[in-house]
Design an enzyme around this catalytic site. Structure first.
Site: not given
Ligand SMILES: *Cc1c(COP(=O)(O)O)cnc(C)c1O
Length: 417
Positions: A188, A209
């Site tokens: 991630d 994001k």
């Molecule tokens: C926000 C976030 C997600 C999930 O994203 P959404 O679009 O809100 O479902 C996953 N991993 C991390 C590290 C995040 O900050």
């Protein structure tokens, strides 16, 4: 889409790496419209596409859940930035996580770092189990991984830097071990974006994001090289239908064109803010991978572009939870809100907001104390952000003195001004 539009290759091919990140960000998936010459692609709102004979669509599209011109353009661009053969976009980061987990057979086992995004933790513990996927969490994956791998282990989940404590994982060290057993590794990469970190040589990659970066789109994307994984995830993208809208794809594609500029500025701002926090007597500790004080700074130097730390940091404030809460209300440029990665700076208290769903003991074991404040630095002027942090710290100290006397409820000593 117009009929004489050149058909878009499916699946996309990784573009030539001769161009730099900024050039790819601006140009990949951004061909001029062949009929009008429009430099920016129109938003293709049509849900369905005409066919010249039964089963013979005029162009490359049939139905917008399966594929859409704006989504394809964005996916091509993200793939190029991740140095990947493929990228797929989903209606949120969480949907991306869900679909990756859904791609595993029932009975599969996953090893995950313990310090994951709150929503990821919730999905792993409360949803994945319902389709027979079991997740083991570890706070020290580089050390434990060999022990934790079982015959059913199919996936290793890494978040680096982690949210919200910004600890790092040496992706290569973990991937070397996982790949020996044919296990897929997912990183991630939300906190850094592909500009700062390209985890792809080591497995799949999930981003949210920063790609769009203007806090007006919910979306997630994953990038990878395996043809088999493409077939599987593309099938699930269509079958489950958790797809982003054409408008959101268009916005995210517009946003990603400045990712390199935003990521550099946000990193520079976060370094300035981290430095100011480290110097402050009102601060217990600062977590920022761009600082030499970070305990895994070596990994950042190895794994991040130019050793950049990204725009995210967190710190423990003296005065416990009340001080953390007051701090968030005292900032004038940093807005008190969840989320991150936008052009505007944000502040939050993870223990009471984004990470509230995680039991206190587990949370604190991962370093998420009630006095931990998380900052997402935007692209404003760094000096203004530093001044904002300084004035907010001063306000908190004054307020703590007036209301609490000498010590606060959490047993932290009062900071002396
Ligand atoms: C926000 C976030 C997600 C999930 O994203 P959404 O679009 O809100 O479902 C996953 N991993 C991390 C590290 C995040 O900050």
């Amino acid at each position: 889409m117009v009929t004489d539009h050149a058909p878009i290759e499916t699946p996309p091919r990784a573009p030539s790496p001769v161009h730099g990140f900024g050039t790819l960000a601006v140009h990949v998936g951004s061909d001029h419209d062949p009929t009008t010459g429009a430099v920016i692609a129109p938003i293709s709102l049509s849900t369905t596409f005409a066919q010249s004979a039964v089963g013979q669509p005029i162009g490359a599209f049939e139905y917008a859940r399966s594929s859409n011109p704006n989504r394809e353009n964005l996916e091509k661009c993200i793939a190029s930035l991740e140095k990947a053969k493929y990228a797929l976009a989903f209606s949120s980061g969480s949907a991306t996580t869900a679909i990756i987990l859904q791609s595993l057979a029932a009975g599969s086992h996953v090893v995950s770092v313990s310090d994951v995004y709150g929503g990821t933790h919730r999905y792993f513990t409360q949803v994945a189990s319902a389709h027979g996927v079991r997740v083991t969490f570890t706070p020290s994956i580089e050390v434990d991984i060999e022990e934790l791998i079982m015959p059913e282990t199919k996936l290793i989940w890494i978040e680096t830097p982690s949210n919200p404590t910004l600890s790092l994982v040496d992706i290569r060290a973990v991937a070397n071990i996982a790949h020996r057993s044919g296990i897929m590794v997912v990183v991630d990469n939300t906190f850094l974006s592909p500009y700062i970190q390209n985890p792809l040589e080591h497995g799949a990659d999930l981003v949210t994001k920063y790609i769009n970066g203007h806090s007006d789109v919910i979306m997630g994307a994953t990038a990878f090289n395996s043809d088999a994984l493409y077939e599987r995830l593309k099938f699930l993208q269509n079958a489950i239908g958790a797809v982003p809208s054409a408008f959101d794809c268009w916005l995210a594609h517009r946003g990603v064109k400045t990712l390199h500029l935003r990521a550099r500025q946000a990193s520079q701002n976060a370094s300035m803010v981290a430095h100011a926090l480290e110097e402050s007597i009102h601060v217990i500790a600062v977590n920022y991978p761009g600082s030499n004080s970070h305990k895994q700074r070596k990994i950042a130097i190895k794994q991040h572009r130019d050793g950049l730390g990204g725009g995210m940091l967190s710190f423990r404030i003296k005065g416990g939870k009340p001080a953390a809460e007051r701090f968030c209300q005292a900032t004038q440029i940093f807005t008190l809100a969840e989320s991150l990665g936008g052009v505007e700076s944000l502040v939050e208290v993870p223990a009471s907001m984004t990470h509230m769903g995680i039991p206190k003991e587990q949370r604190e074991a991962a370093g998420v104390f009630d006095d931990l404040v998380r900052l997402s630095c935007g692209v404003e002027d760094g000096v203004d952000l530093v001044a904002d942090i300084r004035q907010a710290l001063e306000k908190v100290v004054v307020a703590t003195k007036v209301t609490n006397g000498l010590a606060n409820g959490n047993g932290h000593p009062m900071s002396n001004v």
